[in-house]
Design an enzyme around this catalytic site. Sequence first.
Site, short mmCIF file in Angstrom:
data_model
loop_
_atom_site.label_atom_id
_atom_site.label_comp_id
_atom_site.label_asym_id
_atom_site.label_seq_id
_atom_site.Cartn_x
_atom_site.Cartn_y
_atom_site.Cartn_z
N GLY A 297 0.82 -1.22 0.00
CA GLY A 297 0.00 0.00 0.00
C GLY A 297 0.85 1.26 0.00
N ASP A 298 1.99 1.20 0.70
CA ASP A 298 2.89 2.37 0.75
C ASP A 298 3.49 2.60 -0.64
OD1 ASP A 298 2.38 2.21 3.46
OD2 ASP A 298 4.21 1.07 3.86
#
Length: 343
Positions: A297-298
């Site tokens: 997600g980062d």
Amino acid sequence: MVYKLVCLGNPLLDIQFDVTKEYLDKYGLKENDAILVEEKHMPIFDDGLKDPSVKLVAGGAAQNTARGAQYLLPEISVVYFGSVGNDKYAEKLHEANKSVGLATRYQVQPDIGTGKCAALINGPNRSLATDLGAANHFKPSHLQKPENWELVEKASFFYIGGFHLTVSPEAIILLGKHAAENNKDFVINFSAPFIAQFFKDPLDQVVPYADYIICNESEAAAYAESHDLKDKSLVEVATYIAKLPKVNSKKPRTVIFTQGLDPTLVVRVDAQGEAQISEIVVHPLAADKVVDTNGAGDAFAAGFVAGLVQGKDLFENIDIGQWLAAESIQQVGPSYPFPKKTY
Ligand code: 26A
């Protein structure tokens, strides 16, 4: 020095190792989650350091995003703020940041250890248990030091890890106000379900500053729950958030929900107050190419903001995010491939 993008978050070293479902159950951890540790979780760090599968990798969600954005952008584009100790773990973070050329302006705590996150890998899942350590002691006054505030004033984009709401909502608001007053882009990631659940009030205080909100489907569900939304469908939740009051009325708000392998949902509210809804298909990645999903997600957020900084359009930014997430998933931990790949 001008860094176009300023990021703020909790710098952590990830102690990543493979675990079984039984191990997670023993500590009452879910397969895919992020939590702040309690006393009962502390043995996990020692277990990890002794485990043959252990890998120590730079982490901290917003720091991963800052590294990923700098990975894609020209030199001297990104600077990251957070707080670390004066120890070996901080040295590891410096090394990883240096490898992509990410600048940091850490607030150093001489007597408190650098924060650490047990990243417990169970097949395609990752459960994160964090002991914030020095990261918990970041103060807005660090941003206000003249040499740091100068960087804030010269920047045009801001990326905030929602995880930092547990540390200093004041620091986020300080940057949010500056961004809104100067019509700069302000991006917030909701980070984890527990933020919407247990840090609802500070979250509600910072959302009015957000031009872009990024989160995944479980964070969206936690938001719907804690805000008692009647219709908890993802489209309705995204539309609700997109339409919330906004301090800077010169820009629309865009809400982006990632859903793993399912299409990314985007809702933008136009000048007429109408919600424009789109779905973007993800880059398929064969299951046997998945090394671990820690930091996926980062990496998505990194690709997205890198596109934003380059002035690309919304859908291209999402595509860059999906591409970088797929690349990061094929690396150990929240890392990016070397030799460098280009989008
Ligand atoms: C406040 N908490 C719980 C956290 C985190 C965190 N980063 C900041 N604050 N808990 C886990 N992480 C980081 O999330 C990354 C994966 O998205 C981990 O360090 C990991 O690198």
